[in-house]
Design an enzyme around this catalytic site. Sequence first.
Site, mmCIF file in Angstrom:
data_model
loop_
_atom_site.group_PDB
_atom_site.id
_atom_site.type_symbol
_atom_site.label_atom_id
_atom_site.label_comp_id
_atom_site.label_asym_id
_atom_site.label_seq_id
_atom_site.Cartn_x
_atom_site.Cartn_y
_atom_site.Cartn_z
ATOM 1 N N THR A 75 13.472 2.967 -2.637
ATOM 2 C CA THR A 75 13.658 2.962 -4.089
ATOM 3 C C THR A 75 14.118 1.564 -4.475
ATOM 4 O O THR A 75 14.924 0.950 -3.757
ATOM 5 C CB THR A 75 14.706 3.996 -4.541
ATOM 6 N N HIS A 76 13.586 1.044 -5.571
ATOM 7 C CA HIS A 76 13.901 -0.321 -5.998
ATOM 8 C C HIS A 76 13.596 -1.334 -4.889
ATOM 9 O O HIS A 76 14.278 -2.366 -4.767
ATOM 10 C CB HIS A 76 15.373 -0.447 -6.430
ATOM 11 N N SER B 100 -8.376 -17.336 7.591
ATOM 12 C CA SER B 100 -8.100 -18.508 6.769
ATOM 13 C C SER B 100 -8.950 -19.675 7.245
ATOM 14 O O SER B 100 -9.205 -19.818 8.450
ATOM 15 C CB SER B 100 -6.615 -18.876 6.858
ATOM 16 N N LYS C 73 -4.409 -16.454 11.026
ATOM 17 C CA LYS C 73 -4.343 -15.486 9.939
ATOM 18 C C LYS C 73 -5.305 -14.308 10.112
ATOM 19 O O LYS C 73 -6.465 -14.471 10.489
ATOM 20 C CB LYS C 73 -4.648 -16.162 8.593
ATOM 21 N N GLU D 148 -6.167 -6.452 -1.369
ATOM 22 C CA GLU D 148 -5.843 -7.270 -2.538
ATOM 23 C C GLU D 148 -6.924 -7.121 -3.602
ATOM 24 O O GLU D 148 -6.637 -7.080 -4.806
ATOM 25 C CB GLU D 148 -5.688 -8.735 -2.132
ATOM 26 N N LYS E 103 -22.832 0.550 -22.246
ATOM 27 C CA LYS E 103 -23.613 0.922 -21.067
ATOM 28 C C LYS E 103 -23.162 0.149 -19.835
ATOM 29 O O LYS E 103 -22.950 0.734 -18.756
ATOM 30 C CB LYS E 103 -25.100 0.659 -21.352
#
Length: 469
Positions: A155-156, A278, A284, A291, A326
Amino acid sequence: MSKIWQKGYSINEQVERYTAAQNSLLDNRLIRHDVWGSLAHAIMLHQIGILDNEELQSLKKGLNEILELEKEGQFVIQPSDEDVHTSIENYLTQTIGTAGKNIHTARSRNDQVLVDIRLYSKEELTQTSKKLFNLITTLLNFAEEQMATPMPGYTHMQRGMLSSVGLWAASFAESLIDDERLLSAAYEINDQSPLGSAAGYGVPLPIDRQLVADLLGFARVQNNVIYVQNARGKIEAAIVQALTQIMLDLSKMAQDMLLFTTAEYGFFQVAQEVCTGSSIMPQKRNLDIMELVRGRAQTMLAHQQHILGIVCGLPSGFNMDYQETKRPLMEALDLAQESIDICSLVISKISVNKERLLKACTFELFATDHAYDMVTKDHMPFRDAYRIVGKEVTAQLDQLLPLPTESQEQLVERLKARSHQGGTGNPGLELARQRLAQAQEDWQQRATHFTTAIQQLVGTSQISILEEE
């Protein structure tokens, strides 16, 4: 190429490009649907005596030729055609003569395009539901496997209480099952035949709108002819709003995946085959498809606002603005289906790092458990227990010392103790599976009804609404 509406003059080329170029490109997706609508309309015109038997048979032959050409990629709408309706009518007129000129009796391009979009949407929503069910099943299977795998609940963005990997996965499965209800509602609203409304005010002929609706596998006729035109954009928006709910869930799941696969969390690992790299950092592994899912949820919101913005405040009756709904509808359906498939792939490629998860389940997760122990064992008021435990835990956290953890066996027992409905000890996965099975049955019935109607209309058993396109 002559236009359906032309009356002895030529349109300015710049105007033609502006009004027709994008529309004709999109209409290549609607060829089959326009043919189906034309077949049903021709049968109805024959029944009320507008077409004789020879004309009907000629039209059926010509329209089925178009279906074959379209399947082979040889019937393509060009900007000079303006739209799919013009292209098909011109083909019929050129190949079968006078009967091709009669096909437009008692209809307008306004109700033609509406029936095309309704039929297209029925197909695409069915495909969307099929992909959605696959994702839900993948999540439920993963949840069942990992229900006893401890995991911090946040939470938070801070550790809050004990949870499990399975409970996390099941939460998205249940949310998507709710989204299916919205998708189903959008399908039902869309499942109305607009044919016979013409330009929005009907026609002075005894047409049989119910017959056309039945031939095309619609659940009902959309009754009021003005409302038929006013519904353009409104129903498309309802579809995209349902898709938006799905994308909101996928964006949240994507964000969690991005967090939980970082080195800092390390809860999940995903197969390298779904990651990119990358151009400068050799080490990487980027889960950038998640994303993109997160970003494309924003694109879906834009599609929704695009349609709502176009139709808001328009006067009753047809307006050319409707043509602009459309593209966002078609793109929204594409986007949702692609995103659902990607999420199904990623979930199927997850491996769970139990060691990291166990280490993350530190003592402060059980502060509330300790307070409840005082309530049940010592009969202490919860607020008093809360303050006592809070003081002890805060003191330990402020010392910045290594935090104690419990064994996996102890954590599993804590998970089992959450035995109320929907908790880790009683997650209700079977209830979710029952809801999923009922939804699948409902969509199968819709697809079967639609497919059977179109097969009978076209005169072939080679059409299935459930086939992947």
